[in-house]
Structures are given as structure tokens and as C-alpha cells.
Design an enzyme around this catalytic site. Structure first.
Site, PDB file in Angstrom:
ATOM      1  N   ARG A  41       1.096  -1.480  -0.127  1.00  0.00           N
ATOM      2  CA  ARG A  41      -0.221   0.332  -0.282  1.00  0.00           C
ATOM      3  C   ARG A  41       0.830   1.480  -0.213  1.00  0.00           C
ATOM      4  O   ARG A  41       0.154   2.716  -0.600  1.00  0.00           O
ATOM      5  CB  ARG A  41      -1.061   0.222   1.500  1.00  0.00           C
ATOM      6  CG  ARG A  41      -2.083  -1.088   1.377  1.00  0.00           C
ATOM      7  CD  ARG A  41      -2.511  -1.630   3.069  1.00  0.00           C
ATOM      8  NE  ARG A  41      -3.792  -0.342   3.142  1.00  0.00           N
ATOM      9  CZ  ARG A  41      -4.653  -0.274   2.586  1.00  0.00           C
ATOM     10  NH1 ARG A  41      -5.308  -1.611   1.423  1.00  0.00           N
ATOM     11  NH2 ARG A  41      -5.483   1.071   2.266  1.00  0.00           N
ATOM     12  N   TRP A  50       1.994   6.363   6.124  1.00  0.00           N
ATOM     13  CA  TRP A  50       2.483   7.390   5.129  1.00  0.00           C
ATOM     14  C   TRP A  50       1.829   8.169   5.765  1.00  0.00           C
ATOM     15  O   TRP A  50       0.885   9.310   5.265  1.00  0.00           O
ATOM     16  CB  TRP A  50       1.211   6.267   4.027  1.00  0.00           C
ATOM     17  CG  TRP A  50       1.584   7.421   2.647  1.00  0.00           C
ATOM     18  CD1 TRP A  50       2.777   6.544   1.618  1.00  0.00           C
ATOM     19  CD2 TRP A  50       0.947   8.377   1.972  1.00  0.00           C
ATOM     20  NE1 TRP A  50       2.656   7.444   0.129  1.00  0.00           N
ATOM     21  CE2 TRP A  50       1.606   8.473   1.004  1.00  0.00           C
ATOM     22  CE3 TRP A  50       0.453   9.073   2.802  1.00  0.00           C
ATOM     23  CZ2 TRP A  50       1.716   9.313  -0.240  1.00  0.00           C
ATOM     24  CZ3 TRP A  50      -0.236  10.087   1.091  1.00  0.00           C
ATOM     25  CH2 TRP A  50       0.631  10.793  -0.198  1.00  0.00           C
ATOM     26  N   GLY A  90      -5.409   8.449   7.998  1.00  0.00           N
ATOM     27  CA  GLY A  90      -6.663   8.975   7.308  1.00  0.00           C
ATOM     28  C   GLY A  90      -5.703  10.122   7.601  1.00  0.00           C
ATOM     29  O   GLY A  90      -5.452  10.425   7.922  1.00  0.00           O
ATOM     30  N   GLU A 124      -0.592   6.731 -20.342  1.00  0.00           N
ATOM     31  CA  GLU A 124      -1.037   5.440 -19.181  1.00  0.00           C
ATOM     32  C   GLU A 124       0.604   5.160 -19.944  1.00  0.00           C
ATOM     33  O   GLU A 124       1.477   4.912 -18.266  1.00  0.00           O
ATOM     34  CB  GLU A 124      -1.722   4.382 -19.839  1.00  0.00           C
ATOM     35  CG  GLU A 124      -1.355   2.957 -18.170  1.00  0.00           C
ATOM     36  CD  GLU A 124      -1.551   3.057 -17.237  1.00  0.00           C
ATOM     37  OE1 GLU A 124      -1.687   4.567 -16.885  1.00  0.00           O
ATOM     38  OE2 GLU A 124      -1.443   2.343 -16.624  1.00  0.00           O
ATOM     39  N   GLU A 178       6.656   6.801 -12.328  1.00  0.00           N
ATOM     40  CA  GLU A 178       6.257   5.586 -11.559  1.00  0.00           C
ATOM     41  C   GLU A 178       6.974   4.646 -11.207  1.00  0.00           C
ATOM     42  O   GLU A 178       7.984   4.880  -9.615  1.00  0.00           O
ATOM     43  CB  GLU A 178       4.978   5.004 -11.582  1.00  0.00           C
ATOM     44  CG  GLU A 178       3.286   6.005 -11.141  1.00  0.00           C
ATOM     45  CD  GLU A 178       2.630   5.434 -11.595  1.00  0.00           C
ATOM     46  OE1 GLU A 178       1.355   4.803 -10.246  1.00  0.00           O
ATOM     47  OE2 GLU A 178       1.953   4.224 -12.590  1.00  0.00           O
ATOM     48  N   HIS A 229       2.361  21.617 -30.833  1.00  0.00           N
ATOM     49  CA  HIS A 229       1.840  22.679 -30.018  1.00  0.00           C
ATOM     50  C   HIS A 229       2.772  23.290 -29.097  1.00  0.00           C
ATOM     51  O   HIS A 229       2.150  24.039 -28.208  1.00  0.00           O
ATOM     52  CB  HIS A 229       0.424  23.056 -29.928  1.00  0.00           C
ATOM     53  CG  HIS A 229      -0.323  22.818 -30.954  1.00  0.00           C
ATOM     54  ND1 HIS A 229      -0.624  23.666 -31.561  1.00  0.00           N
ATOM     55  CD2 HIS A 229      -0.866  21.695 -31.921  1.00  0.00           C
ATOM     56  CE1 HIS A 229      -1.276  23.229 -32.845  1.00  0.00           C
ATOM     57  NE2 HIS A 229      -1.439  21.914 -32.654  1.00  0.00           N
ATOM     58  N   LYS A 245      -0.820   2.397  -2.893  1.00  0.00           N
ATOM     59  CA  LYS A 245      -1.344   1.744  -3.594  1.00  0.00           C
ATOM     60  C   LYS A 245      -2.892   1.792  -4.147  1.00  0.00           C
ATOM     61  O   LYS A 245      -3.247   2.250  -5.143  1.00  0.00           O
ATOM     62  CB  LYS A 245      -1.652   0.443  -2.419  1.00  0.00           C
ATOM     63  CG  LYS A 245      -1.695  -0.698  -3.780  1.00  0.00           C
ATOM     64  CD  LYS A 245      -1.546  -0.775  -5.131  1.00  0.00           C
ATOM     65  CE  LYS A 245      -2.563  -1.398  -6.334  1.00  0.00           C
ATOM     66  NZ  LYS A 245      -2.072  -0.976  -7.877  1.00  0.00           N
TER      67      LYS A 245
HETATM   68  C1  F6R Z   1      -0.610   4.350 -10.917  1.00  0.00           C
HETATM   69  C2  F6R Z   1      -1.988   4.092 -10.237  1.00  0.00           C
HETATM   70  C3  F6R Z   1      -2.291   5.008  -9.740  1.00  0.00           C
HETATM   71  C4  F6R Z   1      -4.031   4.706  -9.220  1.00  0.00           C
HETATM   72  C5  F6R Z   1      -4.871   5.492  -8.430  1.00  0.00           C
HETATM   73  C6  F6R Z   1      -6.687   5.573  -8.853  1.00  0.00           C
HETATM   74  O1  F6R Z   1       0.001   3.238 -12.391  1.00  0.00           O
HETATM   75  O2  F6R Z   1      -1.453   3.502  -9.362  1.00  0.00           O
HETATM   76  O3  F6R Z   1      -2.731   5.994 -10.242  1.00  0.00           O
HETATM   77  O4  F6R Z   1      -5.007   4.677 -11.032  1.00  0.00           O
HETATM   78  O5  F6R Z   1      -4.753   6.462  -7.891  1.00  0.00           O
HETATM   79  O6  F6R Z   1      -6.361   4.032  -7.932  1.00  0.00           O
HETATM   80  P1  F6R Z   1      -8.149   3.305  -8.022  1.00  0.00           P
HETATM   81  O7  F6R Z   1      -7.753   2.390  -9.853  1.00  0.00           O
HETATM   82  O8  F6R Z   1      -7.811   2.132  -7.080  1.00  0.00           O
HETATM   83  O9  F6R Z   1      -8.918   4.634  -7.724  1.00  0.00           O
END
Ligand code: F6R
Length: 612
Positions: free
Chosen positions: A27, A74, A101, A485, A492, A508, A607
Site C-alpha cells: 500500500r 504513509w 486518514g 498510461e 512511477e 503545439h 497503492k
Molecule cells: C497508477 C496507479 C494510480 C491509481 C490511482 C487510482 O499506476 O496505480 O494512478 O490508478 O491512484 O486508484 P484506484 O484505481 O484504486 O482508484
């Protein structure tokens, strides 16, 4: 983002919690800690860095407690450090708490407590909330459970909290709003965790705690209440998840395992839903709401990151097939705007984790305007799944690598099926094209299998470009979001600055960057934009840029222009993004590995982003 594990039962709590924290490492976190309660009282151990570092400091210690809480942090309030790590202890030393949170009004609460003489030992909002709870308990001379309830009514923000109380040695108290929390029910034992991965080894019976609920757990008792102190009946669900799904299975990294799982996950996503022979798509979540979906005047796709990219591909697909206008929104922007939502609009929330705070709040906002929420989600029982009116799961299985890979291709597969199902119901697609696309979809797992065979070639290309400082990713039409993507994956995983652009937009501005040091990745498979993108490749070559081109097999023209060509099987352009993204995932992975980076846990990333 922060991981929570807690245990009460007959086993030694420390090994259960430690293993659970390791399962939650994916995570993303920067420090870890545990608190254990036994006949010697409450102990707290915490450390900046990895769970393994915490483990090292505890080697050889007798830790017989059968109740405890653990946390991976985190950082939000205060830098990553030993003192900001969780669990925190209350001023009296009686309570320990972990929290996931953000408490938004923590500054005001902190001031109130400081005026009463409280001294804080960390920069966290968590320590403020904990002492706020303790202060209420002492002032009101009430039990901890009641103090938690009173405190939470004054708190704004998102939280999952779990408390240990020295005076109540067999009880855990937990509460949730906005962040995920799962209870595992064993025989004479209970588990708590941010997701099911620390739990499945012990039990498959779980209860997902809802917002504004409080759980009181003893080894042989689970009481669920709302903040109004009314007892609730826990809804016990059976997990459909095997341990193997959350282990590496012989691969060096989860990311690689998940990339290679894609033929299988896409197949799982299609299985039982699509039958090209009979020309049928059966999706209960869609079929039950086909009237509302077909009559939709507009679809708003709400998502973040990779899921947002899936939404962008879907925009092209839905507009083409269903003739419904689509807008794709960053959830984080949508939630703070005052968006115009009409009665006939459908909100599609796309999320792998189903816990992304921005997406969750965005749909809650849309619900206030009576919008219908349709979820495209991977994690069954997740917060967004529960907040949606209808939806379709992607069935990609647990995604542990922080960079999303198999979830993206599964999202595209589901979104394409949903679009085809609606187009068929609306009559906006010819029978011939419908059957052709069903056939194409059915062939995707095999084509992805073929695309994965490019790995060796990509490993070599990665070696040549691993030192790049910047990279540009270009595509047109359906392949434009694929370029976005690809750039996101590279950023990342390899920390190389990368930008994705529609290829024609390059003129542009971004073209100013092009020289012999700039690698440009073109997603240039054969489609209706092919001639145009060939011209764009020529524009880059004329300025000495290095071109890495993803092409359809046999494309001699682009081969003669590009520095590197990666060949993929021919696909209908509408389906192609699912196959075309594969080499881009592999490129990011291999560049990251060549640079010696931790591809499964890239720095600063989480994550599931459960705070805004
Ligand atoms: C990219 C990645 C993040 C998630 C984003 C949304 O590799 O993992 O950009 O795509 O945080 O996460 P979800 O899909 O779990 O809402």
C-alpha cells in the site's frame, strides 16, 4: 497508504500483526509500529523505515501478548520519523491508537488540548485525536467506547482508528469513516485490517465495517454499533480469495507477475459474460439497469490515475458505439466543483481499489444530486462498490504492485463490454460490427499472450534507454490514452520524467524538447490514424529524436523510420489499447529494474490513496 492490522484471540499477536503488516507493505508507507498488551502492560515499538527494520529491533524479545495493534504509516502530518510513526500513546499512557486518514480540524482540537496543558510528542493529527478521546473520557468519567463516540462526532475528516486500553486488556475498539476496515472472524479470535490480505490466511469470514460504525472486539465477541450507540447486525461475507493470489509465485516482483497474469485476468473478466458464438453479452449489473443506461443523456466517468486513463479510452468507445456524450473527470477536481448533473446522467466510477478517497467523495457528491452511480471496480465489497447503485466487477484479482497493470486491462475489457451491451440495446451498432467486436474481444487473451513474448526485446531496449532524463509518449485516437498510461507507468517505476500527448498536439509545444537525447515512444499500431502518425514520427526523426514505435506486425514503413520497433498482433482499433499497453508496462518495469529501483514499492506512492 497507511496499513492497519490488529488482533485479539489466543495466538501470539506479534507474529500475526507483523505478517499482516508485511502483506500490507504494497500500500506504500514510510514507517511501521506495533503496540502489544500483556501482563506487563502496554508496550509500543515503532520505527522509521521498513517493517523488516522494526522486526530487527524486536528480534529475541519475548512478546507473549495475545492482543495488539500494528500500523504502516504513509506520512501526512509530520515527516517520516520514529516519533511520528504509529501507534501513538495517550498522555496518561493508558491508551494506544493507530489511525489511517486525516483529521481535518486537528489544529483546532490541538489548541484546545494545549490550553488544557496537553503536551504533544509528535506532529501528527493522530496524537491529537487520541488525547481528545482521553480528555473526553476523563472529563465525562465515561467508558472508552462512549468517549470514542463523543469524540468522533466532533471530528471532521476521514479515519479508521483502532484503540488498545490498558485498563481493558481483552478489548479492541475500532471505528471507521472514509477509510477501509475489514474484520476477520475466526474461532475465538478476531482480526482487523485495512484489506483482507492479512486475514485470509486465518479465516475467510469477514465483515466490512461501514462509515460511522464502531466495532468492539474481544476474542469471542464482535459488537457492531453506530455512533448513536445502537447495535447493528454484522453482515458476514465469505471471501473469494486464495492466499496464492497475494504471493509472488516465483516472479521477482508482483508487478511482473501481474503483467504476466493478464491473459488469464482478461479471460476471467470475459468468462461467463461474453459469448461470441451466440452474439451475447450477459452482465447482470448492466442488464438490470439497461433502460437507464440506454437512455443516458450523458455519462460522466470519474476516476484517478490509471483508472482515469481507462475512462479516457472508454470515452472514445462509448461515443463511437453508443452515441452517448461522455466526459471524463479527475475525481479530485469533480468533487470540489459544482458540477452540473442532469437527471438522465450516469456517473461511472472507475477504481481498482474501490477505496480512492477522491473518487468515493466525488460519487457521494453526485448522489446528493440524485445521479445514478455505476461502478467499474476490482475489489469486491470495497467502499465505492458499496456506495454504487450498480456496476460490474473487473475480476482481475488482488493487485499488489503499486503500479496498476492488470487492473487497467481488465477495466478496459469491462468498459468495452458495457459499451457493446448498451450499443446493442440502443441499436447504435450494426449486427456485423457487434459480432466482429465480440470476436475481437474473445481473442484478446491470446493476443496479450503474444504481446508478452516481446519481453526479451523490451529488456534490451530498456537497457539502451535507462539513462534517459525525459521521455515523450505519443499516440492518436484510442492510443492517445495508452500513451498517457505508458508515460505514467514510466514516471512511477523509473522516476524518469515522462509526458504523454496526443501525437498531433506535439507541434503545439512539446516538439521544442526534441533532440538526439529525447526518446519518443509512439503507440502507432495500424488504425484510422496510421498515415497521420507516420507523419508525426517523421517530424521527430527530422529533429534527431530517438523513436521507439509500438506497431502492428509487418509494418515495414514504420520499421524503416524508427530506431526500435516492437511488433504486436493486429487488432481492431477499438480493442487495441488492451494489447498495446503491454509493451509499455514491460518497458517501465525493465527500466525500473535496470536502475535498481524497488518497482513494487516506488518512493512516495501508495497503492490505495485513502486520503485526498
Ligand atoms: C497508477 C496507479 C494510480 C491509481 C490511482 C487510482 O499506476 O496505480 O494512478 O490508478 O491512484 O486508484 P484506484 O484505481 O484504486 O482508484
Amino acid at each position: 497508504m497507511c496499513g492497519i492490522v490488529a488482533y485479539v484471540g489466543y495466538r501470539e499477536a506479534y507474529p500475526v500483526i507483523l505478517k499482516g503488516l508485511k502483506r500490507l507493505e504494497y500500500r506504500g508507507y514510510d514507517s511501521a509500529g506495533v503496540s502489544l498488551l500483556d501482563h506487563n502492560g502496554l508496550q509500543v515499538y515503532k520505527k522509521k523505515g521498513k517493517v523488516a527494520q522494526l522486526e530487527e529491533t524486536l528480534v529475541g524479545q519475548a512478546l507473549p501478548a495475545t492482543i495488539g495493534i500494528g500500523h504502516t504509516r504513509w506520512a501526512t502530518h509530520g515527516e517520516p520519523s520514529d516519533r511520528n510513526a504509529h501507534p501513538h500513546r495517550s498522555a496518561s499512557g493508558r491508551l494506544a491508537m493507530i489511525h489511517n486518514g486525516i483529521i481535518e480540524n486537528y489544529a483546532q482540537l490541538k489548541k484546545e488540548l494545549q490550553n488544557k496543558g496537553y503536551i504533544f510528542h509528535s506532529d501528527t493529527d493522530t496524537e491529537v485525536l487520541l488525547n481528545f478521546i482521553e480528555d473526553i473520557r476523563e472529563k465525562n468519567e465515561c467508558g472508552l467506547e462512549e468517549a470514542v463516540r463523543i469524540a468522533l462526532k466532533r471530528v471532521t475528516g476521514a479515519y479508521v482508528i483502532v484503540l488498545l486500553d490498558q485498563e481493558n486488556p481483552g478489548t479492541l475498539i475500532a471505528a471507521r469513516k472514509g477509510s477501509p476496515l475489514v474484520i476477520g472472524i475466526g474461532k475465538n479470535e478476531h482480526f482487523l485490517a485495512s484489506d483482507a490480505s492479512p486475514i485470509i490466511e486465518y479465516t475467510k469470514e469477514v465483515v466490512y465495517v461501514n462509515d460511522y460504525e464502531l466495532a468492539i472486539l474481544k476474542e469471542d465477541e464482535l459488537i457492531l454499533k453506530n455512533l448513536g450507540n445502537e447495535k447493528l447486525t454484522p453482515y458476514i461475507q465469505k471471501l473469494d480469495l486464495e492466499l496464492a493470489a497475494i504471493e509472488k509465485g516465483g516472479y521477482d516482483h508482483f508487478m511482473l507477475k501481474e503483467i504476466f497474469e493478464q491473459p488469464h485476468t482478461i479471460y476471467d473478466c470475459l468468462r461467463g459474460r461474453l459469448d461470441a458464438k451466440s452474439g451475447q453479452i450477459v452482465m447482470r449489473g448492466v442488464d438490470n439497469h439497461i433502460e437507464a443506461l440506454s437512455k443516458a443523456e450523458r455519462i460522466l466517468m470519474v476516476a484517478c490515475g490509471t483508472s482515469w486513463h481507462a475512462g479516457l479510452v472508454a470515452e472514445y468507445i462509448f461515443e463511437e458505439l453508443c452515441r452517448i456524450p461522455v466526459e471524463v473527470e479527475y475525481a479530485s477536481e469533480f468533487r470540489y466543483r459544482n458540477p452540473v448533473i442532469h437527471p438522465g446522467d450516469i456517473i461511472m466510477a472507475i477504481s481498482q481499489s474501490g477505496e480512492t478517497a477522491d473518487t468515493l467523495v466525488a460519487i457521494e457528491k453526485a448522489k446528493e444530486q440524485d445521479a445514478m452511480i455505476f461502478g467499474i471496480l476490482n475489489v469486491v465489497g470495497s467502499s465505492i462498490a458499496r456506495a454504487s447503485h450498480a456496476g460490474a466487477y473487473t475480476h482481475a484479482g488482488p493487485e499488489i504492485g503499486v503500479a496498476s497493470t492488470k487492473a487497467f486491462t481488465a477495466q478496459l475489457t469491462v468498459l468495452t463490454m458495457v459499451a457493446l451491451r448498451i450499443a446493442y440495446a440502443k441499436g447504435t451498432i450494426s449486427q456485423e460490427r457487434y459480432l466482429h467486436l465480440l470476436n475481437e474481444l474473445e481473442q484478446v487473451p491470446a493476443k496479450v499472450e503474444t504481446a508478452l513474448k516481446t519481453e526479451e526485446q523490451i529488456r534490451e531496449i530498456a537497457a539502451r534507454y535507462a539513462d534517459a532524463r525525459n521521455m515523450l509518449y505519443l499516440g492518436r485516437g484510442y492510443n492517445f490514452p495508452v500513451a498517457l498510461e505508458g508515460a505514467l507507468k514510466l514516471k512511477e517505476i523509473s522516476y524518469i520524467h515522462a509526458e504523454g500527448y496526443p501525437a498531433a498536439e506535439m507541434k503545439h509545444g512539446p516538439i521544442a524538447l526534441v533532440d538526439e537525447t529525447l526518446p519518443v515512444v509512439f503507440v502507432a499500431t495500424r488504425d484510422s490514424y496510421h498515415e497521420k502518425i507516420v507523419s508525426n514520427i517523421q517530424e521527430i526523426k527530422a529533429r534527431k529524436g530517438k523513436v521507439v514505435a509500438i506497431v502492428t506486425e509487418g509494418d515495414e514503413l514504420i520499421r524503416s523510420l524508427a530506431d526500435e520497433t516492437i511488433e504486436l498482433p493486429a487488432c481492431d482499433e477499438l480493442i487495441a489499447p488492451i494489447v498495446n499497453v503491454i509493451p509499455l508496462q514491460l518497458l517501465a518495469y525493465h527500466i525500473g529494474v535496470q536502475k535498481g529501483l524497488d518497482v513494487d514499492k516506488p518512493r512516495n506512492l501508495a497503492k490505495s490513496v485513502t486520503v485526498e
